[in-house]
Design a protein around this motif. Sequence first.
Motif, short mmCIF file in Angstrom:
data_model
loop_
_atom_site.label_atom_id
_atom_site.label_comp_id
_atom_site.label_asym_id
_atom_site.label_seq_id
_atom_site.Cartn_x
_atom_site.Cartn_y
_atom_site.Cartn_z
N GLU A 162 -46.26 -6.61 -35.91
CA GLU A 162 -45.07 -7.44 -35.81
C GLU A 162 -44.09 -7.10 -36.92
O GLU A 162 -44.44 -7.16 -38.10
CB GLU A 162 -45.44 -8.92 -35.87
N ASP A 163 -42.87 -6.70 -36.53
CA ASP A 163 -41.76 -6.48 -37.47
C ASP A 163 -42.14 -5.55 -38.62
O ASP A 163 -41.90 -5.85 -39.80
CB ASP A 163 -41.25 -7.81 -38.04
N GLY A 164 -42.76 -4.42 -38.31
CA GLY A 164 -43.11 -3.47 -39.35
C GLY A 164 -44.31 -3.86 -40.17
O GLY A 164 -44.57 -3.26 -41.22
N HIS A 165 -45.03 -4.87 -39.75
CA HIS A 165 -46.23 -5.34 -40.45
C HIS A 165 -47.39 -5.41 -39.46
O HIS A 165 -47.20 -5.37 -38.23
CB HIS A 165 -46.01 -6.72 -41.08
N VAL A 166 -48.59 -5.52 -40.00
CA VAL A 166 -49.78 -5.71 -39.19
C VAL A 166 -50.49 -6.98 -39.70
O VAL A 166 -50.61 -7.19 -40.90
CB VAL A 166 -50.72 -4.49 -39.26
N MET A 167 -50.89 -7.84 -38.74
CA MET A 167 -51.59 -9.08 -39.07
C MET A 167 -53.00 -8.97 -38.48
O MET A 167 -53.17 -8.75 -37.28
CB MET A 167 -50.88 -10.29 -38.47
N ILE A 168 -54.01 -9.11 -39.35
CA ILE A 168 -55.41 -9.10 -38.91
C ILE A 168 -56.04 -10.41 -39.35
O ILE A 168 -55.89 -10.85 -40.49
CB ILE A 168 -56.15 -7.88 -39.49
N ALA A 169 -56.73 -11.10 -38.41
CA ALA A 169 -57.18 -12.48 -38.66
C ALA A 169 -58.62 -12.67 -38.17
O ALA A 169 -59.13 -11.92 -37.35
CB ALA A 169 -56.24 -13.46 -37.96
N VAL A 170 -59.24 -13.71 -38.75
CA VAL A 170 -60.60 -14.13 -38.39
C VAL A 170 -60.58 -15.63 -38.15
O VAL A 170 -60.04 -16.40 -38.95
CB VAL A 170 -61.61 -13.77 -39.50
#
Length: 581
Positions: A504-512
């Motif tokens: 998203e928007d030049g970023h990466v979000m990784i979640a648990v």
Amino acid sequence: MPLNLPKLNRLQRKVVLIILVMVVVPMLVAGALASAWVSSNFEERLQRWIEESAVVAQTWLQDYQSDAILLGHVLADDPEFIVNLDSAEPTPLKQPLDQVIQKMGISFVQVYDTRNKLIYSSAPVSFQSSWEPGQSEAVLKVTQKNKSVLATVGITPLPREGLARFYVVLGSLLDQDFINKLTQLSGLKTRLYYREGNNFYDLFSNPNEVQSLKHLPKEALKRLQQDKKPYYSLEAEQGQFRGQYTPILDSEGHVEAIIFSGLERRGFEEILTNRLVMFFLISLLGIAIGVLAGVLLSRLIVRPVEYLRSGVMQLAGQNFHAEVPVSSNDELGDLAKAFNAMAVSLRQARDEQQQRFQKDKLSALGELSAALAHEIRNPIGVVNTAAALLEKSDTDPKKHAELTRMLREESMRVNNLVQDFLQLSRYRRPEFASVDPAIPLERALGTALAGRNNIHVTRRLEHGDVRISADANLLQQAWGNILTNALQAIGVRDGELTLTSVREDGHVMIAVEDSGPGISPEAMPRLFEPFFTNKEQGTGLGLTIANTLVEANGGNLKILEPEKSGARFGMRFPIHEQAFP
């Protein structure tokens, strides 16, 4: 010796370039128009002057003829001269009259009878052609010293009224003396080309070499010989002169000679009539004016701006003692004063901030110390109580074993608390590398799930080939703390962990996300505070350490809205590189 040219910075070069464009481009256009106007106008004036000066040749011939006719009238009105002609052997002219003839430029005086028989001649000159009856002036070809030359003559009948008995012919030779006088009179270079057959030759300019008039185009010769009109040329005499060729006609109307009157192509006149040279000079002048104006403007305006730039760069380097010299009372001077005032304000604000930071640091240290002391006091109290009970000799063996276990657990609790505290305050510097953001999570997950077969893992990883710049080991440690909290929240029952990732928007979000009870709204704002915990067993530093490690790697640890009912934590990192198919 090398020239010490002023060095210009980037802004000054831009100003000079803009001035050059603003000055030189219009100057080039104006130069092209001005050079065309100046050269054509000056060339036109030169041509008019040369043509007017060339008329002097015709006027000079007419003056010679007029003088010859006037002097012929004088001789015709002299009775002694007529009586002398009737004698068997005419005597020479009287000395005073002969001197007047010489001063007037008359080369010879001859008298003919009505049958054109020579009666008297003052010089050895013979005509190759005769004049027409009734003609008073003419240009005739004569022979002198076995050379053919032209002579302009005046013809006077004697007597002037009635039946003519004699003809007095006074003539001036068109020789080198004539050319020299004509050059002095007109101010132009004069050359005389005599006709020999179909060609014209200059017999006087160079006595050792006869020059032919072959360089004229056919149109020019046609204009001179057939039309009997003057011809003007910008490239006369093989390009050495600009001048006019004027035909000289004999008594029968034939072109017997051509007089050239011209101005040599050199010096200031040549510069003014050369469009290319004029354009170059005007353009050079424009460039010089543009450069000087640009340099002067850059010195007057850009230099204060350069001072401001230097001051801003010093401020950016945390030098709050930077000061800009105030060199004028205009807007730039006001700007320099405002900058100096701003630097003083920033310096004061920096000093106040340092003081507040020191106070906040001491306050935070006190709070942290108080929290640490509070967390350590409970285990120490248990240790002291257990140790006091163990000192009694009548302790039951089971009680003794229980007290020993309590001592070991509470001491381990204190040790873990100290280790976490040290880890929070002194983590190692990250060693950045390009890594897949899911790898640290998978490694931490493998470690956390060792011996737990009742946890189902769901993966929805959509980050593709995106990579981030981070220290994989530190991120694994951060994920380990988060996963430990998640497993503790699930407990011993069956549970589920959901792993997701998205770009998203030049970023990466990784979640648990876990399947535990979730986080209460009251606890949300304090989750990352040191020593804050809702668990009976825990130091309250796990999430604090995880947050610190993520920020050290250039990311952000966030509490996300859960998809189900558990707790969901995510790490957000800027994309470092991405593989394209």
